[in-house]
Design a protein around this motif. Structure first.
Motif, PDB file in Angstrom:
ATOM      1  N   ILE A   1       2.687 102.766  42.675  1.00 10.56           N
ATOM      2  CA  ILE A   1       1.988 104.057  42.736  1.00 10.56           C
ATOM      3  C   ILE A   1       2.767 105.109  41.941  1.00 10.56           C
ATOM      4  N   LEU A   2       3.043 104.788  40.695  1.00 12.42           N
ATOM      5  CA  LEU A   2       3.855 105.670  39.864  1.00 12.42           C
ATOM      6  C   LEU A   2       3.028 106.736  39.156  1.00 12.42           C
ATOM      7  N   THR A   3       1.699 106.585  39.138  1.00 15.61           N
ATOM      8  CA  THR A   3       0.876 107.536  38.392  1.00 15.61           C
ATOM      9  C   THR A   3       0.871 108.920  39.023  1.00 15.61           C
ATOM     10  N   LYS A   4       0.934 108.993  40.347  1.00 15.44           N
ATOM     11  CA  LYS A   4       0.897 110.310  40.994  1.00 15.44           C
ATOM     12  C   LYS A   4       2.271 110.952  41.125  1.00 15.44           C
ATOM     13  N   LYS A   5       3.338 110.215  40.842  1.00 16.32           N
ATOM     14  CA  LYS A   5       4.679 110.790  40.908  1.00 16.32           C
ATOM     15  C   LYS A   5       4.982 111.502  39.587  1.00 16.32           C
ATOM     16  N   SER A   6       5.651 112.625  39.679  1.00 21.87           N
ATOM     17  CA  SER A   6       5.966 113.386  38.475  1.00 21.87           C
ATOM     18  C   SER A   6       7.043 112.672  37.663  1.00 21.87           C
ATOM     19  N   THR A   7       7.084 112.983  36.376  1.00 30.18           N
ATOM     20  CA  THR A   7       8.082 112.384  35.480  1.00 30.18           C
ATOM     21  C   THR A   7       9.489 112.740  35.943  1.00 30.18           C
ATOM     22  N   LYS A   8       9.663 113.974  36.380  1.00 30.19           N
ATOM     23  CA  LYS A   8      10.969 114.427  36.858  1.00 30.19           C
ATOM     24  C   LYS A   8      11.417 113.616  38.073  1.00 30.19           C
ATOM     25  N   ARG A   9      10.489 113.377  38.982  1.00 32.24           N
ATOM     26  CA  ARG A   9      10.808 112.614  40.195  1.00 32.24           C
ATOM     27  C   ARG A   9      11.145 111.170  39.853  1.00 32.24           C
ATOM     28  N   LYS A  10      10.383 110.561  38.950  1.00 35.47           N
ATOM     29  CA  LYS A  10      10.644 109.165  38.561  1.00 35.47           C
ATOM     30  C   LYS A  10      11.982 109.043  37.840  1.00 35.47           C
ATOM     31  N   ARG A  11      12.305 110.032  37.024  1.00 36.38           N
ATOM     32  CA  ARG A  11      13.586 110.028  36.307  1.00 36.38           C
ATOM     33  C   ARG A  11      14.741 110.126  37.295  1.00 36.38           C
ATOM     34  N   ASN A  12      14.590 110.939  38.324  1.00 32.54           N
ATOM     35  CA  ASN A  12      15.632 111.082  39.342  1.00 32.54           C
ATOM     36  C   ASN A  12      15.803 109.807  40.164  1.00 32.54           C
ATOM     37  N   LEU A  13      14.720 109.055  40.347  1.00 37.34           N
ATOM     38  CA  LEU A  13      14.793 107.808  41.118  1.00 37.34           C
ATOM     39  C   LEU A  13      15.538 106.706  40.375  1.00 37.34           C
ATOM     40  N   ARG A  14      15.681 106.839  39.054  1.00 33.57           N
ATOM     41  CA  ARG A  14      16.406 105.826  38.276  1.00 33.57           C
ATOM     42  C   ARG A  14      17.902 105.851  38.557  1.00 33.57           C
ATOM     43  N   LYS A  15      18.427 107.018  38.880  1.00 36.50           N
ATOM     44  CA  LYS A  15      19.867 107.180  39.053  1.00 36.50           C
ATOM     45  C   LYS A  15      20.336 106.483  40.335  1.00 36.50           C
ATOM     46  N   PRO A  16      21.524 105.900  40.315  1.00 39.29           N
ATOM     47  CA  PRO A  16      22.027 105.264  41.537  1.00 39.29           C
ATOM     48  C   PRO A  16      22.422 106.308  42.573  1.00 39.29           C
ATOM     49  N   ALA A  17      22.435 105.895  43.825  1.00 41.55           N
ATOM     50  CA  ALA A  17      22.839 106.765  44.927  1.00 41.55           C
ATOM     51  C   ALA A  17      24.018 106.114  45.644  1.00 41.55           C
ATOM     52  N   ILE A  18      24.775 106.918  46.337  1.00 40.69           N
ATOM     53  CA  ILE A  18      25.901 106.419  47.134  1.00 40.69           C
ATOM     54  C   ILE A  18      25.396 106.133  48.545  1.00 40.69           C
ATOM     55  N   THR A  19      25.769 104.979  49.079  1.00 40.72           N
ATOM     56  CA  THR A  19      25.372 104.607  50.437  1.00 40.72           C
ATOM     57  C   THR A  19      25.998 105.569  51.439  1.00 40.72           C
ATOM     58  N   ASP A  20      25.225 105.974  52.432  1.00 38.64           N
ATOM     59  CA  ASP A  20      25.681 106.932  53.430  1.00 38.64           C
ATOM     60  C   ASP A  20      26.845 106.374  54.240  1.00 38.64           C
ATOM     61  N   ALA A  21      27.741 107.237  54.639  1.00 37.58           N
ATOM     62  CA  ALA A  21      28.957 106.835  55.364  1.00 37.58           C
ATOM     63  C   ALA A  21      28.649 106.146  56.689  1.00 37.58           C
ATOM     64  N   THR A  22      27.505 106.470  57.306  1.00 38.27           N
ATOM     65  CA  THR A  22      27.172 105.862  58.592  1.00 38.27           C
ATOM     66  C   THR A  22      26.848 104.379  58.458  1.00 38.27           C
ATOM     67  N   ASN A  23      26.476 103.935  57.277  1.00 38.03           N
ATOM     68  CA  ASN A  23      26.119 102.534  57.063  1.00 38.03           C
ATOM     69  C   ASN A  23      27.243 101.697  56.456  1.00 38.03           C
ATOM     70  N   VAL A  24      28.302 102.340  55.997  1.00 33.82           N
ATOM     71  CA  VAL A  24      29.343 101.631  55.251  1.00 33.82           C
ATOM     72  C   VAL A  24      30.034 100.558  56.082  1.00 33.82           C
ATOM     73  N   LYS A  25      30.285 100.809  57.359  1.00 31.93           N
ATOM     74  CA  LYS A  25      30.983  99.842  58.211  1.00 31.93           C
ATOM     75  C   LYS A  25      30.209  98.524  58.281  1.00 31.93           C
ATOM     76  N   ASN A  26      28.889  98.605  58.484  1.00 31.33           N
ATOM     77  CA  ASN A  26      28.073  97.399  58.541  1.00 31.33           C
ATOM     78  C   ASN A  26      27.970  96.725  57.182  1.00 31.33           C
TER      79      ASN A  26
END
Length: 65
Positions: free
Chosen positions: A32-57
């Motif tokens: 469903i990429l047609t309704k998402k803005s180009t800016k939003r899709k571009r931001n989704l390409r970038k990697p994210a850091i896993t939250d500290a609450t999940n790191v232990k598991n």
């Protein structure tokens, strides 16, 4: 002590940064990429850091990462 098993699915999804934090891909980028803005899709390409609450598991299922 026997070797620990790595979760193969998690090993394909997560990578470690130089400082040891876990890097992951962002969600909502597969369909469903047609309704998402180009800016939003571009931001989704970038990697994210896993939250500290999940790191232990995550360290349990990725013992050698």
């Amino acid at each position: 002590m026997p070797k620990m098993k790595t979760s193969r699915s998690a090993a394909k999804r997560f990578k470690a940064t130089g400082s040891g934090k876990l890097k992951r891909a962002k969600a909502y980028k597969s369909h469903i990429l047609t309704k998402k803005s180009t800016k939003r899709k571009r931001n989704l390409r970038k990697p994210a850091i896993t939250d500290a609450t999940n790191v232990k598991n995550m360290k349990k299922i990725l013992p050698y990462l």
